[in-house]
Design a protein around this motif. Structure first.
Motif, PDB file in Angstrom:
ATOM      1  N   CYS A   1       0.830  -1.200   0.000  1.00 39.86           N
ATOM      2  CA  CYS A   1       0.000   0.000   0.000  1.00 39.86           C
ATOM      3  C   CYS A   1       0.865   1.251   0.000  1.00 39.86           C
ATOM      4  CB  CYS A   1      -0.913  -0.011   1.230  1.00 39.86           C
ATOM      5  SG  CYS A   1      -2.060   1.376   1.305  1.00 39.86           S
ATOM      6  N   PHE A   2       0.617   2.145  -0.949  1.00 41.91           N
ATOM      7  CA  PHE A   2       1.351   3.397  -1.084  1.00 41.91           C
ATOM      8  C   PHE A   2       0.435   4.580  -0.779  1.00 41.91           C
ATOM      9  CE2 PHE A   2       3.638   0.572  -4.045  1.00 41.91           C
ATOM     10  CZ  PHE A   2       4.947   0.743  -3.596  1.00 41.91           C
ATOM     11  N   GLY A   3       1.066   5.677  -0.348  1.00 42.03           N
ATOM     12  CA  GLY A   3       0.361   6.937  -0.199  1.00 42.03           C
ATOM     13  C   GLY A   3       0.361   7.707  -1.508  1.00 42.03           C
ATOM     14  N   PRO A   4      -0.141   8.956  -1.501  1.00 39.90           N
ATOM     15  CA  PRO A   4      -0.389   9.680  -2.741  1.00 39.90           C
ATOM     16  C   PRO A   4       0.797  10.442  -3.309  1.00 39.90           C
ATOM     17  CG  PRO A   4      -1.176  10.987  -0.913  1.00 39.90           C
ATOM     18  CD  PRO A   4      -0.675   9.693  -0.330  1.00 39.90           C
ATOM     19  N   THR A   5       1.870  10.632  -2.528  1.00 42.14           N
ATOM     20  CA  THR A   5       2.940  11.525  -2.966  1.00 42.14           C
ATOM     21  C   THR A   5       3.859  10.843  -3.977  1.00 42.14           C
ATOM     22  OG1 THR A   5       4.592  10.916  -1.288  1.00 42.14           O
ATOM     23  CG2 THR A   5       2.916  12.531  -0.648  1.00 42.14           C
ATOM     24  N   CYS A   6       4.766  11.647  -4.548  1.00 41.41           N
ATOM     25  CA  CYS A   6       5.727  11.122  -5.513  1.00 41.41           C
ATOM     26  C   CYS A   6       7.005  10.620  -4.837  1.00 41.41           C
ATOM     27  CB  CYS A   6       6.082  12.192  -6.548  1.00 41.41           C
ATOM     28  SG  CYS A   6       4.770  12.432  -7.760  1.00 41.41           S
ATOM     29  N   ASP A   7       7.010  10.560  -3.518  1.00 37.84           N
ATOM     30  CA  ASP A   7       8.169  10.069  -2.787  1.00 37.84           C
ATOM     31  C   ASP A   7       8.056   8.562  -2.606  1.00 37.84           C
ATOM     32  OD1 ASP A   7      10.188   9.514  -0.894  1.00 37.84           O
ATOM     33  OD2 ASP A   7      10.054  11.542  -0.100  1.00 37.84           O
ATOM     34  N   SER A   8       9.097   7.822  -2.960  1.00 39.53           N
ATOM     35  CA  SER A   8       9.025   6.361  -2.910  1.00 39.53           C
ATOM     36  C   SER A   8       8.962   5.808  -1.496  1.00 39.53           C
ATOM     37  CB  SER A   8      10.225   5.754  -3.641  1.00 39.53           C
ATOM     38  OG  SER A   8      11.433   6.175  -3.039  1.00 39.53           O
ATOM     39  N   VAL A   9       9.330   6.609  -0.477  1.00 34.67           N
ATOM     40  CA  VAL A   9       9.226   6.116   0.897  1.00 34.67           C
ATOM     41  C   VAL A   9       7.794   6.227   1.421  1.00 34.67           C
ATOM     42  CG1 VAL A   9      11.610   6.787   1.369  1.00 34.67           C
ATOM     43  CG2 VAL A   9       9.758   8.302   2.070  1.00 34.67           C
ATOM     44  N   ASP A  10       6.899   6.801   0.637  1.00 32.86           N
ATOM     45  CA  ASP A  10       5.503   6.958   1.046  1.00 32.86           C
ATOM     46  C   ASP A  10       4.787   5.621   0.867  1.00 32.86           C
ATOM     47  OD1 ASP A  10       3.101   7.959   1.829  1.00 32.86           O
ATOM     48  OD2 ASP A  10       2.821   9.288   0.105  1.00 32.86           O
ATOM     49  N   ARG A  11       5.135   4.687   1.736  1.00 30.26           N
ATOM     50  CA  ARG A  11       4.609   3.328   1.669  1.00 30.26           C
ATOM     51  C   ARG A  11       4.354   2.827   3.088  1.00 30.26           C
ATOM     52  NH1 ARG A  11       7.803  -2.238  -0.288  1.00 30.26           N
ATOM     53  NH2 ARG A  11       6.426  -3.625   0.904  1.00 30.26           N
ATOM     54  N   LEU A  12       3.225   2.167   3.290  1.00 33.65           N
ATOM     55  CA  LEU A  12       2.952   1.571   4.587  1.00 33.65           C
ATOM     56  C   LEU A  12       3.820   0.326   4.764  1.00 33.65           C
ATOM     57  CD1 LEU A  12      -0.913   1.890   4.961  1.00 33.65           C
ATOM     58  CD2 LEU A  12       0.877   3.592   5.286  1.00 33.65           C
ATOM     59  N   PRO A  13       4.208   0.012   5.995  1.00 33.22           N
ATOM     60  CA  PRO A  13       5.107  -1.134   6.210  1.00 33.22           C
ATOM     61  C   PRO A  13       4.426  -2.461   5.905  1.00 33.22           C
ATOM     62  CG  PRO A  13       4.311  -0.271   8.306  1.00 33.22           C
ATOM     63  CD  PRO A  13       3.862   0.698   7.248  1.00 33.22           C
ATOM     64  N   GLY A  14       5.207  -3.402   5.394  1.00 38.34           N
ATOM     65  CA  GLY A  14       4.680  -4.731   5.109  1.00 38.34           C
ATOM     66  C   GLY A  14       3.598  -4.705   4.057  1.00 38.34           C
ATOM     67  N   GLU A  15       2.606  -5.535   4.257  1.00 37.15           N
ATOM     68  CA  GLU A  15       1.461  -5.588   3.366  1.00 37.15           C
ATOM     69  C   GLU A  15       0.190  -5.609   4.211  1.00 37.15           C
ATOM     70  OE1 GLU A  15       1.777  -8.875   0.703  1.00 37.15           O
ATOM     71  OE2 GLU A  15       3.660  -8.178  -0.192  1.00 37.15           O
ATOM     72  N   LEU A  16      -0.901  -5.144   3.622  1.00 39.02           N
ATOM     73  CA  LEU A  16      -2.206  -5.162   4.289  1.00 39.02           C
ATOM     74  C   LEU A  16      -3.149  -6.099   3.542  1.00 39.02           C
ATOM     75  CD1 LEU A  16      -2.996  -1.470   5.322  1.00 39.02           C
ATOM     76  CD2 LEU A  16      -2.901  -3.461   6.819  1.00 39.02           C
ATOM     77  N   ALA A  17      -4.000  -6.784   4.288  1.00 37.77           N
ATOM     78  CA  ALA A  17      -4.986  -7.681   3.678  1.00 37.77           C
ATOM     79  C   ALA A  17      -6.242  -6.883   3.347  1.00 37.77           C
ATOM     80  CB  ALA A  17      -5.301  -8.825   4.620  1.00 37.77           C
ATOM     81  N   PHE A  18      -6.358  -6.495   2.078  1.00 32.25           N
ATOM     82  CA  PHE A  18      -7.538  -5.775   1.616  1.00 32.25           C
ATOM     83  C   PHE A  18      -8.542  -6.768   1.037  1.00 32.25           C
ATOM     84  CE2 PHE A  18      -4.156  -2.550   1.182  1.00 32.25           C
ATOM     85  CZ  PHE A  18      -4.727  -1.503   1.892  1.00 32.25           C
ATOM     86  N   PRO A  19      -9.848  -6.480   1.138  1.00 34.77           N
ATOM     87  CA  PRO A  19     -10.846  -7.379   0.539  1.00 34.77           C
ATOM     88  C   PRO A  19     -10.620  -7.520  -0.966  1.00 34.77           C
ATOM     89  CG  PRO A  19     -11.895  -5.751   1.971  1.00 34.77           C
ATOM     90  CD  PRO A  19     -10.466  -5.328   1.823  1.00 34.77           C
ATOM     91  N   ALA A  20     -10.788  -8.725  -1.444  1.00 33.81           N
ATOM     92  CA  ALA A  20     -10.551  -8.982  -2.864  1.00 33.81           C
ATOM     93  C   ALA A  20     -11.494  -8.180  -3.750  1.00 33.81           C
ATOM     94  CB  ALA A  20     -10.702 -10.477  -3.147  1.00 33.81           C
ATOM     95  N   ASP A  21     -12.675  -7.814  -3.221  1.00 33.16           N
ATOM     96  CA  ASP A  21     -13.648  -7.074  -4.031  1.00 33.16           C
ATOM     97  C   ASP A  21     -13.509  -5.560  -3.890  1.00 33.16           C
ATOM     98  OD1 ASP A  21     -14.472  -7.255  -1.396  1.00 33.16           O
ATOM     99  OD2 ASP A  21     -16.614  -7.480  -1.868  1.00 33.16           O
ATOM    100  N   MET A  22     -12.441  -5.082  -3.267  1.00 37.13           N
ATOM    101  CA  MET A  22     -12.220  -3.643  -3.147  1.00 37.13           C
ATOM    102  C   MET A  22     -12.015  -3.023  -4.523  1.00 37.13           C
ATOM    103  SD  MET A  22      -9.379  -1.640  -0.813  1.00 37.13           S
ATOM    104  CE  MET A  22      -7.946  -2.058  -1.814  1.00 37.13           C
ATOM    105  N   GLN A  23     -12.525  -1.806  -4.716  1.00 38.93           N
ATOM    106  CA  GLN A  23     -12.452  -1.138  -6.009  1.00 38.93           C
ATOM    107  C   GLN A  23     -11.900   0.277  -5.859  1.00 38.93           C
ATOM    108  OE1 GLN A  23     -16.301  -1.210  -7.935  1.00 38.93           O
ATOM    109  NE2 GLN A  23     -16.678  -3.349  -7.351  1.00 38.93           N
ATOM    110  N   GLU A  24     -11.423   0.807  -6.958  1.00 42.86           N
ATOM    111  CA  GLU A  24     -11.036   2.214  -6.997  1.00 42.86           C
ATOM    112  C   GLU A  24     -12.232   3.079  -6.599  1.00 42.86           C
ATOM    113  OE1 GLU A  24      -9.846   5.425 -10.433  1.00 42.86           O
ATOM    114  OE2 GLU A  24      -8.857   3.461 -10.508  1.00 42.86           O
ATOM    115  N   GLY A  25     -11.974   4.082  -5.750  1.00 43.32           N
ATOM    116  CA  GLY A  25     -13.041   4.948  -5.277  1.00 43.32           C
ATOM    117  C   GLY A  25     -13.625   4.523  -3.945  1.00 43.32           C
TER     118      GLY A  25
END
Length: 381
Positions: free
Chosen positions: A322-346
């Motif tokens: 998971c990344f944040g919105p900025t153009c900086d490559s360190v703008d990333r949450l640690p590890g990985e997050l379990a998001f629902p498979a049916d999650m959509q843009e928006g």
């Protein structure tokens, strides 16, 4: 950072009606006041709030309404804020390194409780602070255990130095006390027990009967689904250890929670900007915004995802970067997050327990960070 005067029923009600394209943090006064009362009823001493964790006026005012009468302040600005909002509150200036200008401002604002962890800083206080009715707490440190990161890396005297300082505080006519901080997000109640027994040893070695023992902050918030903070067990451990260690000379106890008091009263909603090639998730908030603390002490997995119509996504969890919105490559949450498979843009990702070190450290880096605050009756739904 705006605060709406409208009170919504739930975060979902606001999100579905307004479809915000910027991050929103939802505040529940009821949750904050209930948490404050849990500390007041359970902790065997005075509960003070560490203002740095969330200095918003709505937070301070609701804590005062719940019965909090003391505040841990770290700067003249925080002192002025509390003096304006809670004129009669006890102020504990427990940042142990201060400029002479900061000391002078605090004296003028009638601060009566200070901390110190070095000979040089103690000399400043002895020179500038009137000793009458003023407390100086010597801050000491031990090797960290059970905490997310070590506060002793920056502050705290060794046991030997603390013994010397405590003797000097008493000799200079100040009210002698001791203080420590077991480390942030401390999940092990025994960490406090070790510190309390060491405090008794320091007082005995210095030949000083201390007036108060400040057991610091470190009280954890609920960050991971599988790890529930043991708040009452920690209170009981502190109470038991204080009696065992000090006996009839048991000092009055103080604590200074920040995260443990305020975290649960806020929920952050960040919108999904994109799911890149069904792999990486991009949110409109990240480590330069309200999620700034996650790379330091670990991810919060207490999340749920809502569609733009308020529907909760219930698909099987899929681990994604998971990344944040900025153009900086360190703008990333640690590890990985379990998001629902049916999650959509928006969709909106709701992070629970985000009241501490989120609003206070939010930046506008790269043109992002337009965080607004909405008040809700309930944080569920």
């Amino acid at each position: 950072m705006g605060l709406s005067k409208t009170i919504w029923t739930t975060p979902s009600e606001f999100l579905t009606r307004n479809q915000p394209d910027h991050p929103v943090i939802f505040f529940s006064p009821a949750v904050l006041q209930a948490t404050a009362r849990r500390f007041i009823d359970g902790f065997p001493g005075l509960v003070t709030y560490a203002v740095k964790s969330n200095p918003a006026e709505i937070v301070v005012e609701n804590l005062a309404a719940a019965g909090i009468r003391g505040f841990d302040v770290a700067s003249p600005e925080e002192i002025r804020t509390i003096r304006r909002l809670c004129p009669d509150a006890a102020l504990h200036y427990n940042n142990p390194v201060r400029s002479r200008g900061e000391i002078a401002q605090a004296v003028a604002l009638k601060v009566k409780s200070w901390s110190v962890d070095s000979h040089s800083e103690l000399a400043k206080l002895i020179e500038m602070v009137p000793a009458e009715d003023c407390e100086i707490s010597v801050r000491f440190k031990l090797p960290v255990q059970g905490a997310a990161y070590n506060f002793g890396a920056k502050f705290g005297a060794t046991v030997e130095l603390a013994t010397e300082l405590l003797s000097q505080v008493a000799a200079a006519g100040f009210i002698p006390s001791l203080t420590f901080h077991p480390g942030t997000q401390c999940t092990d109640p025994s960490a406090w027990e070790t510190y309390i027994h060491t405090a008794a040893e320091i007082a005995e070695a210095a030949g000083v009967t201390i007036a108060r023992l400040n057991v610091g902050g470190g009280f954890p918030s609920h960050r991971l689904n599988e790890v529930m903070p043991r708040l009452e067990a920690t209170f009981a451990a502190i109470d038991r250890a204080a009696t065992e260690a000090f006996g009839e000379n048991r000092p009055a106890l103080i604590c200074e929670p920040g995260r443990g008091l305020v975290a649960e009263a806020f929920v952050l909603a960040a919108r999904v900007k994109a799911i890149r090639d069904d792999n990486h998730v991009f949110l409109n908030d990240g480590v330069y915004g309200a999620l700034t603390e996650l790379p330091m002490i670990g991810v919060i997995d207490r999340i749920d995802v809502r569609g733009a119509d308020g529907t909760q996504r219930r698909g099987e969890g899929v681990s994604r970067i998971c990344f944040g919105p900025t153009c900086d490559s360190v703008d990333r949450l640690p590890g990985e997050l379990a998001f629902p498979a049916d999650m959509q843009e928006g969709d909106y990702v709701l992070f629970r327990g985000l009241g501490a070190y989120s609003m206070a450290t939010n930046t506008r880096f790269n043109g992002f960070g337009d965080l607004t605050v909405e008040t809700v009756l309930s944080l569920r739904g």
